[in-house]
Design an enzyme around this catalytic site. Sequence first.
Site, PDB file in Angstrom:
ATOM      1  CG  PHE A 228     -45.868   5.473 -11.860  1.00 44.68           C
ATOM      2  CD1 PHE A 228     -46.251   4.853 -13.045  1.00 44.68           C
ATOM      3  CD2 PHE A 228     -44.987   4.799 -11.009  1.00 44.68           C
ATOM      4  CE1 PHE A 228     -45.755   3.595 -13.381  1.00 44.68           C
ATOM      5  CE2 PHE A 228     -44.495   3.539 -11.341  1.00 44.68           C
ATOM      6  CZ  PHE A 228     -44.877   2.945 -12.522  1.00 44.68           C
ATOM      7  CE  LYS A 365     -38.280   5.032  -9.252  1.00 44.63           C
ATOM      8  NZ  LYS A 365     -37.815   4.712 -10.595  1.00 44.63           N
ATOM      9  CB  THR A 390     -41.184 -16.331   1.154  1.00 46.54           C
ATOM     10  OG1 THR A 390     -42.251 -17.252   0.948  1.00 46.54           O
ATOM     11  CG2 THR A 390     -39.898 -17.118   1.436  1.00 46.54           C
TER      12      THR A 390
END
Lengths: 509, 509
Positions: A228, A365, A390
């Site tokens: 993942f 995280k 940005t």
Amino acid sequence: MGSNLALRTLLTSTRRFPASRGPPRAVLRLASRPLSVSARCMAPYYAWEPEGPSLKTEIPGPKSKEAIAKLDKVFDTRSLNMVTDYQKSSGNYIADPDGNVLLDVYAQIASIPIGYNNPALLKAARGEDIINGIINRPALGNFPPHDWADVLESGILRVAPKGLNQVFTAMAGSDANETAYKAAFMWRRQQERGGPNVEFTEEELASSMNNSLPGASNLSILSFRTGFHGRLFGSLSTTRSKPIHKLDIPAFDWPQATFPALKYPLEEHAEENAAAEKAALDEVEHLILNYHIPPAAVIVEPIQSEGGDNHASPAFFRGLRALTKKHGVLLIVDEVQTGVGATGKFWAHEHWDLPEPPDMVTFSKKAQTAGYYFGNPELRPNKPYRQFNTWMGDPARALLFRAIINEIERLDLVRNTARVGDYLFGRLEKLAARYPGEFENLRGRGMGTFIAFDNPRRDEFLRRAKKFGINIGGSGQSAVRLRPMLIFQEHHADILIEALEKVVTTWDK
Amino acid sequence: MGSNLALRTLLTSTRRFPASRGPPRAVLRLASRPLSVSARCMAPYYAWEPEGPSLKTEIPGPKSKEAIAKLDKVFDTRSLNMVTDYQKSSGNYIADPDGNVLLDVYAQIASIPIGYNNPALLKAARGEDIINGIINRPALGNFPPHDWADVLESGILRVAPKGLNQVFTAMAGSDANETAYKAAFMWRRQQERGGPNVEFTEEELASSMNNSLPGASNLSILSFRTGFHGRLFGSLSTTRSKPIHKLDIPAFDWPQATFPALKYPLEEHAEENAAAEKAALDEVEHLILNYHIPPAAVIVEPIQSEGGDNHASPAFFRGLRALTKKHGVLLIVDEVQTGVGATGKFWAHEHWDLPEPPDMVTFSKKAQTAGYYFGNPELRPNKPYRQFNTWMGDPARALLFRAIINEIERLDLVRNTARVGDYLFGRLEKLAARYPGEFENLRGRGMGTFIAFDNPRRDEFLRRAKKFGINIGGSGQSAVRLRPMLIFQEHHADILIEALEKVVTTWDK
């Protein structure tokens, strides 16, 4: 609810400070003193934390149900696990609006580092630096704050993985990985083109605007099955966790290799496991050499986390480093979930004893900010504005990470996690022996509190854990994953073990 | 530096409060009182703002150069525009560590809404709600705060575009757009499949894990040439601004239509412009019907911002809405740069007078948070966890947006921007008449301060503006784009006009 009655015997009072104000100043001062070694091992890190879970209603209780009904009108609530009162949550304990307080070993999908309403973070967030970062958010690439180098060096870069001394900052795990992929593609094409000084051709310039070759490269990122890496378009193309994450979303034709499926206990399956790892490495090499869209990089998690807590040996990862090096393919280590202390090392890949560092390490995280570390100066693209956006991260969150790092160091929390992890693993082993079939494939020995096991009724297991005061998460098809915070201690492990035992001894009650 | 001498005549003292502490409490209290209408038009919004720019050194000055040299060791500085001292910046004025203070009409790439060190935001950031959001960051999809519905309804959703009453929150413009694309793909496939209750086939489930059809859909997003929608893999595939944004990055084979290139002044080219818009709509329809990978959605900016401030008429956008509706394709309006007041409406698409709202509107930048608005309940995917990630936005920044909205309403700043924009446009028209060739294709009449013009020596124009106390940005190949904050007033416009005139009258000095 009979189970509540059983629980109450192990619960104690939930003394806590008025939540909206956090701990009193005197406690804050106390918390900033270094602790003696003996105190570290004995006392709770946060004296105002509840002494245990406390259940007042079913979950969700009436107030939570009301909040869910209201929220559902404007925000999808179908993945909702538990309405949370963050003002009342404290340390390792998560609270809900009905007055329930649970020991939280899921920690916002492994992303709370040092406890709810941590006083050191409260102090930092009240400080003028973070407040300034909140109200004056910079476009970092164009207008960096004058002290940005200091902020990086005293924070994000102070804990940079060995051999990596630069960072590109990002917002979360997905864009950290995707910007790392972009760096890999630009690096690889620069190699193929003949170095940083070779200009783009007119054909490249023109075709890039049509999303076509040769301007848009025909390169890939190799990832592993059941891995993942995020859910935006590039990262999702490398994510191979579950169909529900991927269905209906266009994806790049990128290669995937099998992640070795280790058998447990490891010591009983050493030969098979080594063979599985060798086969996986052979497959990686085969794909690097033969996949019709060549990989610029391989991305791998030290422990496949969303995919089911799948581990591999340090030898496997050393092999992967050697293989990628040999073929001029970059190695990106995705430490979004494994990083920042939970495995008993600050970065999980420190367990591998690599002769050369990974090319990039991504993080988010528990860091509360995100980005990728790198060392090779050629990973800066040859021209400005190639790797740019940005905001390019968030200085307020970079400052928060610095405060987290300071607290991790002050309390020696990585070592705490290693020690408590060993204790917890030992207790889980005994539980597994006592209840065959309930705690299968126990894994994560020596990896701090980054521990998991399989349960055949996993989803029901997770739900029922709440009845015994535990907030806990799953991963993959059948894993129960433990993701406590770094302030999880032996007495929390005891509460957890007692509750897990109740879960499996009261299935039919 | 002769130019500095010229500048000093228009500068005044830079009275300012000690920066680290912000304005005194008494001023904060004053700022929270509603202003009378006449005061709104006359007085500066923030009395402690400098009265004008103030230059002490060349830019970069010695302290800035030192900061750049230090930063470059760990962070790419080649796109750096100006090292910034955010503690000393105030209102419309940006400061650097050398004591230079510039009127900022670029505003962190159009992302500072109501001024540096805005006292209302300072008060909000010191409040317990935001601090709690900083130190206890939730996984919103699993563990939403108990008051999340209130936070949304009193903030993000209070300013929801007409007809859209739900939101999916995100981190920045790129992931706001990409999650909107994902919603579009899932919606379209659900339609094709026969509705939300039709289950995925085994073949879809299996093939999705290999990134292949039919599980990973073969659908596209149609965007416009010279458009910009972000720089991650999905958003970059729809971005068509410049090769430097796209080179070497793999991209999806998605269609692009020509954006009408209007000629200025509009009143002199009405017929040609209408023809260009009709041709563009015809091309969109042709691509919807014939492109070999069918579009699930069309994404468009109300004003192409990064791409050069390219405008189209309300009639064009009404045509686009009709066309997408007719063919069952979703219309996503990307208001990342145009949203939150700068065009004299809260959302730029309010200028179009659409009979039916867009299907989704994305936002970020001045909102300081991000996401997409939608109204059709079918845009919630048919199952949980299809649109999901760990953080799914940031409650602290959602609370900040609420404070921004409160301040916009208290000071009537959208109306201010409309009025000041008209004033500024009028002054620029006179400048354009006086200096032929220097302010070409002046555009943005009636669009608040969202104004641009072309200059043949654009990059040099931008650099030289700093010598006259102005921080200003470009877009596209030759545009100078004005992106002042919503607190930009007539007297700021006067300072800007005077400086722009000096830029073009002193080219060779």
